[in-house]
Design a protein around this motif. Structure first.
Motif, PDB file in Angstrom:
ATOM      1  N   ASP A 277       0.852  -1.192   0.000  1.00 49.65           N
ATOM      2  CA  ASP A 277       0.000   0.000   0.000  1.00 49.65           C
ATOM      3  C   ASP A 277       0.883   1.235   0.000  1.00 49.65           C
ATOM      4  O   ASP A 277       1.839   1.314   0.772  1.00 49.65           O
ATOM      5  N   MET A 278       0.540   2.189  -0.856  1.00 47.08           N
ATOM      6  CA  MET A 278       1.231   3.473  -0.906  1.00 47.08           C
ATOM      7  C   MET A 278       0.173   4.538  -0.638  1.00 47.08           C
ATOM      8  O   MET A 278      -0.704   4.765  -1.479  1.00 47.08           O
ATOM      9  N   MET A 279       0.240   5.155   0.531  1.00 46.43           N
ATOM     10  CA  MET A 279      -0.771   6.132   0.935  1.00 46.43           C
ATOM     11  C   MET A 279      -0.150   7.514   1.060  1.00 46.43           C
ATOM     12  O   MET A 279       0.919   7.659   1.654  1.00 46.43           O
ATOM     13  N   THR A 280      -0.831   8.493   0.512  1.00 45.76           N
ATOM     14  CA  THR A 280      -0.389   9.885   0.585  1.00 45.76           C
ATOM     15  C   THR A 280      -1.502  10.682   1.221  1.00 45.76           C
ATOM     16  O   THR A 280      -2.654  10.618   0.782  1.00 45.76           O
ATOM     17  N   MET A 281      -1.162  11.440   2.278  1.00 46.70           N
ATOM     18  CA  MET A 281      -2.177  12.185   3.026  1.00 46.70           C
ATOM     19  C   MET A 281      -1.625  13.509   3.511  1.00 46.70           C
ATOM     20  O   MET A 281      -0.437  13.600   3.825  1.00 46.70           O
ATOM     21  N   PRO A 282      -2.459  14.551   3.561  1.00 51.52           N
ATOM     22  CA  PRO A 282      -1.991  15.833   4.081  1.00 51.52           C
ATOM     23  C   PRO A 282      -1.492  15.662   5.516  1.00 51.52           C
ATOM     24  O   PRO A 282      -2.188  15.103   6.363  1.00 51.52           O
ATOM     25  N   ALA A 283      -0.294  16.133   5.793  1.00 51.10           N
ATOM     26  CA  ALA A 283       0.303  15.954   7.117  1.00 51.10           C
ATOM     27  C   ALA A 283      -0.530  16.613   8.209  1.00 51.10           C
ATOM     28  O   ALA A 283      -0.658  16.079   9.308  1.00 51.10           O
ATOM     29  N   ARG A 284      -1.145  17.738   7.907  1.00 47.37           N
ATOM     30  CA  ARG A 284      -1.900  18.465   8.937  1.00 47.37           C
ATOM     31  C   ARG A 284      -3.122  17.698   9.439  1.00 47.37           C
ATOM     32  O   ARG A 284      -3.647  17.982  10.509  1.00 47.37           O
ATOM     33  N   LEU A 285      -3.568  16.716   8.669  1.00 43.70           N
ATOM     34  CA  LEU A 285      -4.762  15.970   9.045  1.00 43.70           C
ATOM     35  C   LEU A 285      -4.456  14.682   9.789  1.00 43.70           C
ATOM     36  O   LEU A 285      -5.372  14.006  10.230  1.00 43.70           O
ATOM     37  N   GLN A 286      -3.195  14.329   9.911  1.00 43.57           N
ATOM     38  CA  GLN A 286      -2.859  12.995  10.382  1.00 43.57           C
ATOM     39  C   GLN A 286      -2.015  12.983  11.648  1.00 43.57           C
ATOM     40  O   GLN A 286      -1.178  13.848  11.861  1.00 43.57           O
ATOM     41  N   ARG A 287      -2.257  11.984  12.424  1.00 45.32           N
ATOM     42  CA  ARG A 287      -1.351  11.578  13.488  1.00 45.32           C
ATOM     43  C   ARG A 287      -1.395  10.064  13.466  1.00 45.32           C
ATOM     44  O   ARG A 287      -2.459   9.474  13.659  1.00 45.32           O
ATOM     45  N   LEU A 288      -0.301   9.453  13.175  1.00 42.04           N
ATOM     46  CA  LEU A 288      -0.238   8.004  13.119  1.00 42.04           C
ATOM     47  C   LEU A 288       0.163   7.492  14.492  1.00 42.04           C
ATOM     48  O   LEU A 288       1.120   7.975  15.088  1.00 42.04           O
ATOM     49  N   ARG A 289      -0.572   6.526  14.990  1.00 37.38           N
ATOM     50  CA  ARG A 289      -0.292   5.991  16.321  1.00 37.38           C
ATOM     51  C   ARG A 289       0.077   4.520  16.187  1.00 37.38           C
ATOM     52  O   ARG A 289      -0.619   3.752  15.542  1.00 37.38           O
ATOM     53  N   TYR A 290       1.182   4.144  16.838  1.00 41.41           N
ATOM     54  CA  TYR A 290       1.630   2.772  16.827  1.00 41.41           C
ATOM     55  C   TYR A 290       1.796   2.313  18.276  1.00 41.41           C
ATOM     56  O   TYR A 290       2.390   3.014  19.079  1.00 41.41           O
ATOM     57  N   GLU A 291       1.250   1.159  18.580  1.00 39.25           N
ATOM     58  CA  GLU A 291       1.429   0.556  19.892  1.00 39.25           C
ATOM     59  C   GLU A 291       2.076  -0.795  19.687  1.00 39.25           C
ATOM     60  O   GLU A 291       1.698  -1.525  18.770  1.00 39.25           O
ATOM     61  N   MET A 292       3.052  -1.129  20.535  1.00 37.00           N
ATOM     62  CA  MET A 292       3.748  -2.410  20.430  1.00 37.00           C
ATOM     63  C   MET A 292       3.858  -3.037  21.811  1.00 37.00           C
ATOM     64  O   MET A 292       4.201  -2.357  22.765  1.00 37.00           O
ATOM     65  N   ARG A 293       3.548  -4.294  21.881  1.00 36.80           N
ATOM     66  CA  ARG A 293       3.732  -5.017  23.141  1.00 36.80           C
ATOM     67  C   ARG A 293       5.195  -5.411  23.257  1.00 36.80           C
ATOM     68  O   ARG A 293       5.825  -5.803  22.292  1.00 36.80           O
TER      69      ARG A 293
END
Length: 180
Positions: A162-178
């Motif tokens: 997947d190649m996704m392009t999104m306006p930076a101002r609209l996004q916050r990517l959250r990652y959680e890892m055990r």
């Protein structure tokens, strides 16, 4: 029109949805009181660009299947998503068409015998191309985030990129890892 910050997790998009739930994006936006939608702008075989070839472990220029979509939130374009599949997996399947896929692409991949077990994502920031700027309706000086994701099966073979392009101002990517 500002759609505000959007926090997203990748997990719902790489696992099969619950039975009866076919539109993961629509469900995620509805849960937050928003309206999500998508428009498939192209589907079919294309020559693999260099980055996609690297992710799918194919030769640059080799035929791959792509589904190109524009994602919407409250009727505003918020993401351009190109999903690529090795031709050996997707050629002649619903992945190569523009119709909605009952249960989604991940469900269809599973039905075809291809189940993802590992996902790798890389996120970068850059300025959009003129075409991306127009499609996303961004300002000339507005950066975008680019998320490149590859899904691997139990044998370590790539089954989807997947190649996704999104306006930076609209996004916050959250990652959680055990841990442990």
């Amino acid at each position: 029109m500002s759609v505000g910050e959007w926090v997203s997790s990748s997990m719902p998009y790489v696992t099969a949805p619950e039975p009866g739930r076919t539109d993961v994006w629509g469900a995620e936006t509805a849960a937050r009181g928003r309206r999500g939608g998508q428009r498939i702008v192209h589907a079919g075989e294309v020559a693999a660009p260099a980055e996609v070839a690297g992710l799918l472990d194919v030769v640059q220029g080799e035929a791959v299947v792509v589904r190109r979509r524009v994602m919407y939130m409250d009727d505003h374009p918020c993401e351009l998503t190109d999903t690529y599949y090795p031709a050996r997996i997707a050629r002649g399947t619903r992945l190569a068409g523009t119709a909605k896929i009952p249960g989604g692409a991940v469900t269809l991949l599973g039905e075809l015998g291809h189940v993802g077990v590992l996902v790798r994502e890389d996120v970068t920031a850059r300025m959009p191309s003129p075409e991306e700027r127009e499609a996303l309706r961004t300002e000339p000086d507005e950066p975008v985030l680019r998320l490149a994701r590859v899904t691997l099966d139990a044998d370590g073979r790539p089954i989807q990129a997947d190649m996704m392009t999104m306006p930076a101002r609209l996004q916050r990517l959250r990652y959680e890892m055990r841990i442990g």
